[in-house]
Scaffold this motif. Structure first.
Motif, mmCIF file in Angstrom:
data_model
loop_
_atom_site.group_PDB
_atom_site.id
_atom_site.type_symbol
_atom_site.label_atom_id
_atom_site.label_comp_id
_atom_site.label_asym_id
_atom_site.label_seq_id
_atom_site.Cartn_x
_atom_site.Cartn_y
_atom_site.Cartn_z
ATOM 1 N N THR A 122 0.767 -0.902 -0.166
ATOM 2 C CA THR A 122 -0.017 0.045 -0.019
ATOM 3 C C THR A 122 0.755 1.277 -0.135
ATOM 4 O O THR A 122 0.259 2.496 -0.403
ATOM 5 N N ASP A 123 2.066 1.071 0.719
ATOM 6 C CA ASP A 123 2.990 2.296 0.463
ATOM 7 C C ASP A 123 3.482 2.381 -1.130
ATOM 8 O O ASP A 123 4.341 1.842 -1.158
ATOM 9 N N ARG A 124 3.165 3.499 -1.487
ATOM 10 C CA ARG A 124 3.653 3.702 -2.893
ATOM 11 C C ARG A 124 5.061 3.740 -3.223
ATOM 12 O O ARG A 124 5.823 3.342 -4.088
ATOM 13 N N GLY A 125 5.767 4.140 -2.061
ATOM 14 C CA GLY A 125 7.251 4.277 -2.252
ATOM 15 C C GLY A 125 7.777 2.915 -2.490
ATOM 16 O O GLY A 125 8.952 3.184 -3.009
ATOM 17 N N LEU A 126 7.390 1.810 -1.782
ATOM 18 C CA LEU A 126 7.915 0.587 -1.721
ATOM 19 C C LEU A 126 7.544 -0.183 -2.999
ATOM 20 O O LEU A 126 8.284 -1.101 -3.247
ATOM 21 N N TRP A 127 6.924 0.531 -3.968
ATOM 22 C CA TRP A 127 6.375 -0.374 -5.361
ATOM 23 C C TRP A 127 7.887 -0.811 -5.863
ATOM 24 O O TRP A 127 7.756 -2.060 -6.394
ATOM 25 N N SER A 128 8.697 0.107 -6.192
ATOM 26 C CA SER A 128 9.687 -0.496 -7.044
ATOM 27 C C SER A 128 10.654 -1.309 -6.622
ATOM 28 O O SER A 128 11.094 -2.307 -7.249
ATOM 29 N N SER A 129 10.864 -1.364 -5.405
ATOM 30 C CA SER A 129 11.813 -2.280 -4.927
ATOM 31 C C SER A 129 11.188 -3.610 -4.700
ATOM 32 O O SER A 129 11.630 -4.564 -5.062
ATOM 33 N N GLU A 130 9.856 -3.571 -4.209
ATOM 34 C CA GLU A 130 9.067 -4.742 -4.397
ATOM 35 C C GLU A 130 9.015 -5.739 -5.540
ATOM 36 O O GLU A 130 9.307 -6.675 -5.593
ATOM 37 N N LEU A 131 8.612 -4.808 -6.468
ATOM 38 C CA LEU A 131 8.553 -5.386 -7.843
ATOM 39 C C LEU A 131 9.586 -5.861 -8.355
ATOM 40 O O LEU A 131 9.909 -6.971 -8.761
ATOM 41 N N ALA A 132 10.697 -5.272 -8.124
ATOM 42 C CA ALA A 132 12.202 -5.726 -8.556
ATOM 43 C C ALA A 132 12.356 -6.969 -7.777
ATOM 44 O O ALA A 132 12.942 -7.893 -8.637
ATOM 45 N N LYS A 133 12.354 -6.982 -6.723
ATOM 46 C CA LYS A 133 12.375 -8.205 -5.898
ATOM 47 C C LYS A 133 11.764 -9.563 -6.272
ATOM 48 O O LYS A 133 12.236 -10.432 -6.401
ATOM 49 N N LYS A 134 10.424 -9.154 -6.680
ATOM 50 C CA LYS A 134 9.533 -10.279 -7.034
ATOM 51 C C LYS A 134 9.903 -10.813 -8.213
ATOM 52 O O LYS A 134 10.059 -11.777 -8.482
ATOM 53 N N ARG A 135 10.091 -9.841 -9.171
ATOM 54 C CA ARG A 135 10.319 -10.059 -10.629
ATOM 55 C C ARG A 135 11.683 -10.959 -10.756
ATOM 56 O O ARG A 135 11.821 -11.920 -11.375
ATOM 57 N N SER A 136 12.850 -10.741 -9.847
ATOM 58 C CA SER A 136 13.979 -11.480 -10.001
ATOM 59 C C SER A 136 13.901 -12.649 -9.268
ATOM 60 O O SER A 136 14.471 -13.591 -9.697
ATOM 61 N N GLN A 137 12.727 -12.954 -8.244
ATOM 62 C CA GLN A 137 12.603 -14.156 -7.411
ATOM 63 C C GLN A 137 12.003 -15.014 -8.703
ATOM 64 O O GLN A 137 12.352 -16.201 -8.793
ATOM 65 N N TYR A 138 10.993 -14.416 -9.489
ATOM 66 C CA TYR A 138 10.522 -15.278 -10.511
ATOM 67 C C TYR A 138 11.390 -15.795 -11.439
ATOM 68 O O TYR A 138 11.553 -16.937 -11.889
ATOM 69 N N LYS A 139 12.442 -14.972 -11.938
ATOM 70 C CA LYS A 139 13.390 -15.132 -13.001
ATOM 71 C C LYS A 139 14.330 -16.394 -12.249
ATOM 72 O O LYS A 139 14.550 -17.208 -13.066
ATOM 73 N N ARG A 140 14.636 -16.138 -10.955
ATOM 74 C CA ARG A 140 15.377 -17.588 -10.405
ATOM 75 C C ARG A 140 14.411 -18.965 -10.577
ATOM 76 O O ARG A 140 15.093 -19.836 -10.859
ATOM 77 N N PHE A 141 13.088 -18.787 -10.029
ATOM 78 C CA PHE A 141 12.338 -19.761 -10.157
ATOM 79 C C PHE A 141 12.348 -20.503 -11.625
ATOM 80 O O PHE A 141 12.662 -21.865 -11.731
ATOM 81 N N LYS A 142 12.235 -19.859 -12.463
ATOM 82 C CA LYS A 142 12.252 -20.305 -14.080
ATOM 83 C C LYS A 142 13.729 -20.832 -14.119
ATOM 84 O O LYS A 142 13.604 -22.092 -14.685
ATOM 85 N N GLU A 143 14.732 -20.218 -13.857
ATOM 86 C CA GLU A 143 16.070 -21.027 -14.216
ATOM 87 C C GLU A 143 16.058 -22.069 -13.280
ATOM 88 O O GLU A 143 16.680 -23.103 -13.871
ATOM 89 N N GLU A 144 15.855 -22.295 -12.217
ATOM 90 C CA GLU A 144 16.034 -23.462 -11.365
ATOM 91 C C GLU A 144 14.985 -24.686 -11.964
ATOM 92 O O GLU A 144 15.556 -25.744 -12.011
ATOM 93 N N LEU A 145 13.884 -24.184 -12.210
ATOM 94 C CA LEU A 145 12.834 -25.173 -12.383
ATOM 95 C C LEU A 145 12.614 -25.615 -13.855
ATOM 96 O O LEU A 145 12.071 -26.709 -14.106
ATOM 97 N N LEU A 146 12.951 -24.924 -14.741
ATOM 98 C CA LEU A 146 12.542 -25.106 -16.201
ATOM 99 C C LEU A 146 13.794 -25.679 -16.811
ATOM 100 O O LEU A 146 14.031 -25.861 -18.245
#
Lengths: 192, 444
Positions: free
Chosen positions: B137-161
C-alpha cells in the motif's frame, strides 16, 4: 537433449534367453527418443520389444539375424551429429580399430556404432568416435565366453555428447560416463 | 453537455434486467471517430485525466472483440441517453486519485473498485495488483518490491525449467572435470569417468533428477494441451502468430513453475482459465515496463488468487468441509435463504443437482459463463470485496439464479439444466447490483 540407446548382439534365443532383469527394469518406454541396434537380435520378438520401447528404431543386419531385410549399413543424423551403424562382422579384422576408422571415414560420420565383438569400446581418432555397445545379454561371442552384459545410452545435447555406459558386473549395474564435444564443423572438407 | 450530478443509478430504469442486444460495434474503434458525442458509445476516456489517450484502449481492440461493458450498459437505455459516462468519468478520476496517493487506503479503494473499474489507462492492472496484495500500500515501496519479486520469478524459472542434461552439466562444472577435453585431442581410448551422484538417464531413484523429469513430462503435456485450448477465439491466446505463441509460452511457464513449486496440488485442468484473464490484463498494461514483466507479475497474482480457492482443486478434499462439495452446498443454502420457492423448485421438484452447473461456476470463477470483458468486470467485484472472493462469488452465483427465476420456475430438468449450463447473456452491472443487495438482506 536427445536420448539415444545403442544396443545389440543379444542373440536371443540362441545364446541367451532374455535381457538381464536389472536392465529390463530400467528400459521403460517414454524416455528414449531413438534406438540404434547393431544387429544379431535375432528374432522378431526382440524387434517388437525394442519397438515398444521407442518407435524410432534403426537396425543393421548381423550374421545371425533371421530377418534378412535389415540393411548392412545405416547412417542417420541426430541433432548436430551424424551417426553410422554397422554390425561389424563385415569389418575384418573383427574389432580392429584402424579398419573401423576406415569404415567411419567412408561413411563420413561423427560417431560409428558397431558391435560383433561383444566387448564395450569407446575410441576416439581424428575421424571421429567409435562406440561398441557390447552385448546386452552377455551372450558369448565368436572370440570369447567372458562377456559382461552392457549397453550404451547417449545424451546428445547440441555439440556435446554424454555417453552413459551401463554394465552388469557381478550382478550389479554399474554406470560410467564419457563426455566428448564435437568441434563446431569447420569447412575442413575443402571444396572439391 | 449537461453536467448531471451522479445519477441515482440504483433507481434508474437502465438497470432493469432486459437482455442487451447481442452485437455491439467495437466501441473503442468508434470512440475516436466520434468527436460528435451523439454516438451513445462515447468513451469516458477523453476527459481531463492525465492518462495515455485511447490508443491504449485501441491497442486492445485489434486483438479482441472486447465490448466495453460500461458503454454497453449505457446503450441499454436504448435512446442513447447522453451522460451515464459522467459518472464513469468521476469514478475513474476517484480511483486514479486514490492510487496516486503516497499510502493507499485499501478500504476506500475496495469500495470504489467494487462498483467496477473503468477500462482505460491500465487502471485495472494496478488496482488488481493492489487488491491481490502484490503491490504494497505504500507507494514508495513499489519499485523495490517489484524488482525483488520479478528477480525471484526469474530464479524460479532458471531452477525449475532446466532439463536434466543442463542440470548434470552444472553439477559437473562445479566439480571441474573440464581438463578431460585436452587429453582426447590426439586420439585413443576414451577415458571413462564416474557418474556424479548416481545420476543417469535411466535412473529409477526417487531423488534422481532424470526420474523426476520424466515424471513431470506427464503434467507438462497436460499443461501444454490446456494452454493451447485456452480462449481459442482470442488472437491474444490462440492462432499462429508470434504474439500468441509467446503468450502461450508465458502461460505454460507460469503453470509449470506453479506445479513444481506446489507438489501437493500440481496442475489441475481449469487453472489455465483462471490464469488467462490475469495475464491478459497485465500484458496489456500501457506502461511498457509492466507489460514486459507481465509474466512474473501474473505468477505472483495467480498464486495469491488461487490461494483462496486451492481447496477446490484438490480431489481428496472434495468431500471435506473446505472442498468443492461443501462450497456448492453453501450456495444451495444461500439460495434457499433468499428465494425458497426457487430453491425448492430446482432441488426438489426438478432435481437439478447444483453440482451440474455450479461446479464450473465456482472452480473457474465464472470465466466460462460470460464473455471475456464481462468476466473482467465480475472479477473487479470479486477481488475488491472485503468479505473475500469466495463469499462474493457465492452471492454472484445466487444472483445469477435469482435473475433467471422466471424461466427456471417454468422449466423442467432438461431446460433448466440447459439454461444454467449455458447462462444467457445478461446485464452484468444489474447482476452485480443484485448480488450486492443479497449481502445486506438476510431474506427477501
Amino acid at each position: 537433449m536427445v536420448l539415444v540407446l545403442a544396443i545389440g548382439d543379444l542373440h536371443i534365443p540362441h545364446r541367451a534367453p532374455d535381457l538381464p532383469p536389472k536392465f529390463k527394469s530400467m528400459l521403460v518406454p517414454g524416455k528414449i527418443q531413438h534406438i540404434i541396434c547393431t544387429g544379431n537380435l535375432c528374432i522378431k520378438e526382440v524387434h517388437d520389444y525394442l519397438k515398444s520401447l521407442c518407435p524410432s528404431l534403426h537396425i543393421t543386419r548381423g550374421e545371425y539375424d533371421e530377418d534378412a531385410r535389415y540393411p548392412e549399413i545405416k547412417t542417420l543424423t541426430i541433432g548436430q551429429f551424424k551417426l553410422g551403424l554397422c554390425h561389424g562382422h563385415q569389418v575384418v579384422p573383427w574389432g580392429d580399430l584402424d579398419s573401423l576408422a576406415m569404415l567411419q571415414r567412408q561413411l563420413d560420420v561423427d560417431i560409428l556404432v558397431s558391435g560383433h565383438t561383444h566387448q564395450f569400446k569407446a575410441y576416439k581418432h581424428e575421424g571421429g568416435v567409435v562406440i561398441n555397445p557390447g552385448s546386452a545379454t552377455g551372450a558369448y561371442s565368436s572370440i570369447t565366453y567372458d562377456v559382461n552384459p552392457s549397453f550404451v545410452l547417449m545424451d546428445i545435447d547440441g555439440l556435446r555428447v554424454v555417453v552413459y555406459v551401463y554394465e552388469l558386473i557381478d550382478g550389479e549395474v554399474k554406470v560410467d560416463k564419457i563426455d566428448f564435444k564435437k568441434t563446431a564443423t569447420p569447412a575442413t572438407h575443402s571444396t572439391h | 453537455m449537461v453536467k448531471k450530478p451522479v445519477p441515482d443509478w440504483l433507481n434508474s430504469s437502465l438497470w432493469s434486467p432486459s437482455p442487451p442486444s447481442a452485437v455491439r460495434p467495437i466501441s473503442s474503434a468508434t470512440n475516436d471517430a466520434a468527436s460528435s458525442s451523439e454516438s451513445a458509445s462515447a468513451q469516458p476516456d477523453h476527459p481531463p485525466v492525465p492518462v495515455p489517450p485511447p490508443s491504449a484502449v485501441r491497442a486492445e481492440s485489434p486483438e479482441v472483440e472486447i465490448r466495453d461493458p460500461l458503454s454497453d450498459d449505457s446503450d441499454n437505455g436504448g435512446s442513447g441517453s447522453p451522460t451515464p459516462t459522467a459518472e464513469d468519468i468521476s469514478r475513474q478520476a476517484l480511483i486514479l486519485q486514490e492510487i496516486s496517493r503516497k499510502v493507499i487506503n485499501m478500504g476506500e479503494l475496495r469500495r470504489l473498485a467494487s462498483q467496477g473499474i473503468p477500462d482505460g489507462a491500465g487502471i485495472r492492472c494496478t488496482v488488481w495488483k493492489l487488491l491481490l496484495g502484490y503491490l504494497p500500500t505504500d507507494r514508495g515501496l513499489w519499485s523495490s518490491e517489484l524488482a525483488k519479486k520479478r528477480s525471484q520469478y526469474k530464479r524460479f524459472k532458471e531452477e525449475l525449467l532446466m532439463n536434466p542434461s543442463q542440470i548434470t552439466r552444472k553439477l559437473e562444472n562445479s566439480t571441474s572435470l573440464e581438463n578431460e577435453e585436452s587429453k582426447c585431442e590426439t586420439g585413443g581410448v576414451l577415458s571413462r569417468s564416474e557418474i556424479t551422484h548416481g545420476e543417469h538417464p535411466l535412473s529409477l531413484g526417487k531423488t534422481s533428477v532424470w526420474n523426476q523429469f520424466f515424471q513431470d513430462t506427464e503434467i507438462i503435456e497436460q499443461i501444454d494441451r490446456d494452454v493451447k485450448r485456452t480462449h481459442p477465439d482470442m488472437h491474444f491466446f490462440s492462432g499462429d502468430s508470434e504474439f500468441a505463441k509467446t503468450n502461450q509460452d508465458a502461460l505454460r511457464n507460469i503453470l509449470i513453475v506453479f506445479a513444481k513449486l506446489n507438489p501437493g496440488i500440481r496442475y489441475v485442468q481449469g487453472m489455465n482459465e483462471i490464469l488467462a484473464p490475469l495475464f491478459y490484463m497485465f500484458k496489456n498494461d500501457p506502461i511498457e515496463e509492466n507489460a514486459a514483466f507481465a509474466e512474473a507479475d501474473t505468477f505472483f497474482c495467480f498464486v495469491e488468487l488461487l490461494s483462496g480457492f486451492r481447496d477446490h482443486f484438490c480431489q481428496q478434499l472434495d468431500n471435506s468441509v473446505v472442498g468443492i462439495r461443501s462450497t456448492i452446498s453453501k450456495l444451495s443454502m444461500l439460495l434457499k435463504q433468499h428465494d425458497e420457492e426457487l430453491w425448492r423448485h430446482l432441488e426438489v421438484t426438478t432435481k437439478v443437482n447444483p453440482q451440474f452447473y455450479a461446479f464450473r461456476w465456482i472452480t473457474l470463477l465464472l470465466t466460462q459463463e460470460f464473455n471475456f470483458a464481462d468476466s473482467l468486470l465480475i472479477w473487479d467485484t470479486l477481488l475488491s470485496d472485503p468479505e473475500g472472493p469466495q463469499e462474493t462469488l457465492l452471492r454472484v452465483c445466487c444472483a445469477m439464479l435469482i435473475l433467471t427465476r422466471r424461466r427456471l420456475l417454468a422449466g423442467d430438468f432438461t431446460s433448466n439444466l440447459k439454461l444454467l449450463q449455458h447462462y444467457p447473456p445478461t446485464n452484468i452491472s444489474h447482476m452485480l447490483y443484485v448480488a450486492n443487495k443479497l449481502r445486506s438482506q438476510p431474506a427477501r
